[in-house]
Motif scaffolding. Structure first.
Motif, mmCIF file in Angstrom:
data_model
loop_
_atom_site.group_PDB
_atom_site.id
_atom_site.type_symbol
_atom_site.label_atom_id
_atom_site.label_comp_id
_atom_site.label_asym_id
_atom_site.label_seq_id
_atom_site.Cartn_x
_atom_site.Cartn_y
_atom_site.Cartn_z
ATOM 1 N N TYR A 1 -88.444 -108.942 -5.824
ATOM 2 C CA TYR A 1 -89.644 -108.242 -6.325
ATOM 3 C C TYR A 1 -89.345 -106.782 -6.653
ATOM 4 O O TYR A 1 -89.755 -106.274 -7.699
ATOM 5 C CB TYR A 1 -90.747 -108.371 -5.255
ATOM 6 N N ARG B 1 -102.839 -100.545 -6.680
ATOM 7 C CA ARG B 1 -102.627 -101.857 -6.047
ATOM 8 C C ARG B 1 -103.001 -101.768 -4.574
ATOM 9 O O ARG B 1 -103.335 -100.688 -4.075
ATOM 10 C CB ARG B 1 -101.169 -102.290 -6.238
ATOM 11 N N GLU C 1 -96.235 -112.139 -12.065
ATOM 12 C CA GLU C 1 -95.017 -111.921 -11.279
ATOM 13 C C GLU C 1 -94.567 -113.240 -10.654
ATOM 14 O O GLU C 1 -94.806 -113.513 -9.469
ATOM 15 C CB GLU C 1 -95.257 -110.816 -10.248
ATOM 16 N N VAL D 1 -90.142 -105.416 -10.389
ATOM 17 C CA VAL D 1 -91.336 -104.576 -10.572
ATOM 18 C C VAL D 1 -90.952 -103.212 -11.155
ATOM 19 O O VAL D 1 -91.632 -102.677 -12.025
ATOM 20 C CB VAL D 1 -92.121 -104.464 -9.236
ATOM 21 N N LEU E 1 -98.887 -103.050 -0.189
ATOM 22 C CA LEU E 1 -97.648 -102.820 -0.933
ATOM 23 C C LEU E 1 -97.124 -101.396 -0.761
ATOM 24 O O LEU E 1 -96.076 -101.046 -1.291
ATOM 25 C CB LEU E 1 -97.870 -103.138 -2.417
ATOM 26 N N ALA F 1 -100.666 -106.986 -11.542
ATOM 27 C CA ALA F 1 -99.434 -107.786 -11.524
ATOM 28 C C ALA F 1 -99.516 -108.892 -10.472
ATOM 29 O O ALA F 1 -98.826 -108.840 -9.457
ATOM 30 C CB ALA F 1 -98.246 -106.861 -11.263
ATOM 31 N N PRO F 2 -100.359 -109.895 -10.701
ATOM 32 C CA PRO F 2 -100.515 -110.942 -9.678
ATOM 33 C C PRO F 2 -99.314 -111.884 -9.605
ATOM 34 O O PRO F 2 -98.656 -112.141 -10.615
ATOM 35 C CB PRO F 2 -101.743 -111.720 -10.174
ATOM 36 N N SER F 3 -99.031 -112.370 -8.408
ATOM 37 C CA SER F 3 -98.059 -113.454 -8.233
ATOM 38 C C SER F 3 -98.857 -114.754 -8.284
ATOM 39 O O SER F 3 -99.840 -114.885 -7.557
ATOM 40 C CB SER F 3 -97.373 -113.351 -6.872
ATOM 41 N N ARG G 1 -101.651 -101.448 -14.905
ATOM 42 C CA ARG G 1 -101.380 -102.892 -14.942
ATOM 43 C C ARG G 1 -101.910 -103.566 -13.691
ATOM 44 O O ARG G 1 -102.129 -102.930 -12.647
ATOM 45 C CB ARG G 1 -99.903 -103.161 -15.151
HETATM 46 N N1 GLU Z 1 -97.036 -109.318 -7.423
HETATM 47 C C1 GLU Z 1 -97.429 -108.505 -6.313
HETATM 48 C C2 GLU Z 1 -98.481 -109.229 -5.506
HETATM 49 O O1 GLU Z 1 -99.168 -110.082 -6.051
HETATM 50 C C3 GLU Z 1 -98.034 -107.179 -6.713
HETATM 51 C C4 GLU Z 1 -97.031 -106.270 -7.242
HETATM 52 C C5 GLU Z 1 -97.521 -104.877 -7.564
HETATM 53 O O2 GLU Z 1 -98.702 -104.655 -7.869
HETATM 54 O O3 GLU Z 1 -96.648 -104.017 -7.567
HETATM 55 O O4 GLU Z 1 -98.627 -108.942 -4.345
#
Ligand code: GLU
Length: 301
Positions: free
Chosen positions: A189, A207, A40, A193, A211, A6-8, A4
């Motif tokens: 978060y 990612r 996200e 997540v 993170l 998962a952009p904010s 996946r």
């Molecule tokens: N939403 C997070 C971000 O944009 C990424 C989360 C993830 O990949 O676990 O930094």
């Protein structure tokens, strides 16, 4: 295999977020799996209206199309609440009435310094205390006397990153009981997540390296909730002119998807992938998948 991105939706995709999008897509495609996109947007006040659609359009222009309709975290509160209820019943989550000020005073009194990016390690003030739940309370997860632990035993998470190898973190000492739901009612978060990666059957998380610090917290939450742990790979970051992670604060530009091949080629170069030029996005992506697969065979991932 399911991966996946998962952009904010706090801003459009920039060169750094494109790297994570491309790498997670290539990783899944090289294994014949499915690639999902999750918006996200739990931290509503930081999200900008319309940016979610813009991000999906940027991805599509670069040929990165999810295999299932995207999901929005803002619509999944029931799932997060169910997870929090489970943790409460297990005695693993507790309400915390500390404000920033009371926390600061408690830490000062204990002579503690901020650690980890200037954050404080929570001193456990409200753990084991009766805190009225009708006021503004945060919910925290125990990292002491938690799931399957002997009394007073620290939670040490040993895990493996596909790129960086074995890693370890003592959560009790380095993080403390962390927040699952904030006192302003927003979901953290970490909880969102973990719940979503499990609900969406994600087997592989690819990612940015920024993170990596969160991963032991997420693994601990998975264990507390009885959820499987995906495989993790954290990618080298694209740095801004100030040497920090590229972000809106240090002038990251939205990627210009009128030239998608330029965008993709730059992201690939950052990942150390040498992809021959191609006439179309589709042809370029097909080549990039083989380059990624060769890399995996050489154990780069
Ligand atoms: N939403 C997070 C971000 O944009 C990424 C989360 C993830 O990949 O676990 O930094």
């Amino acid at each position: 295999m399911r991966g996946r991105f998962a952009p904010s939706p706090t801003g459009p995709l920039h060169a750094g977020s494109m790297v994570a999008a491309l790498a997670s897509w290539l990783d899944v495609r090289a294994a014949g799996g499915q690639w999902l996109v999750r918006i996200e947007d739990v931290d509503g006040p930081r999200c900008k209206p319309g940016v979610d659609r813009l991000i999906l359009a940027q991805l599509a222009a670069c040929g990165l199309i999810p295999d299932e309709p995207p999901v929005w975290q803002s619509q999944r509160s029931d799932l997060y609440q169910a997870a929090l209820d489970q943790l409460r019943l297990q005695g693993l989550a507790y309400p915390c009435g500390c404000t920033r000020k009371t926390l600061w005073l408690a830490l000062q009194a204990a002579g503690r310094e901020p650690s980890r990016h200037g954050e404080w390690v929570y001193p456990g003030t409200c753990r084991g205390r009766a805190v009225a739940e009708d006021g503004p309370v945060a919910w925290r997860l125990r990292t002491v006397d938690g799931a399957g632990q002997a009394a007073g035993e620290a939670v040490c998470i040993d895990w493996h990153d596909r790129r960086w190898g074995p890693r370890q973190q003592n959560l009790s000492r380095d993080v403390g009981d962390f927040v699952l739901k904030r006192s302003d009612g927003l979901w953290a978060y970490q909880l969102a997540v973990v719940v979503d990666d499990a609900a969406q059957g994600i087997t592989d998380v690819v990612r940015g390296q920024d993170l990596v610090d969160n991963t032991p917290r997420q693994i601990w939450l998975q264990r507390c909730l009885g959820l499987p742990t995906p495989r993790y790979a954290h990618l080298p970051l694209v740095l801004g002119p100030d040497g920090d992670k590229l972000s809106k604060q240090n002038g990251a530009q939205a990627v210009d998807v009128s030239a998608p091949l330029v965008v993709l080629q730059a992201a690939a170069r950052h990942l150390g992938l040498v992809v021959p030029p191609a006439a179309t996005v589709g042809a370029w992506l097909a080549q990039a998948v083989s380059v990624w697969r060769d890399g995996m065979m050489r154990d780069l991932f």
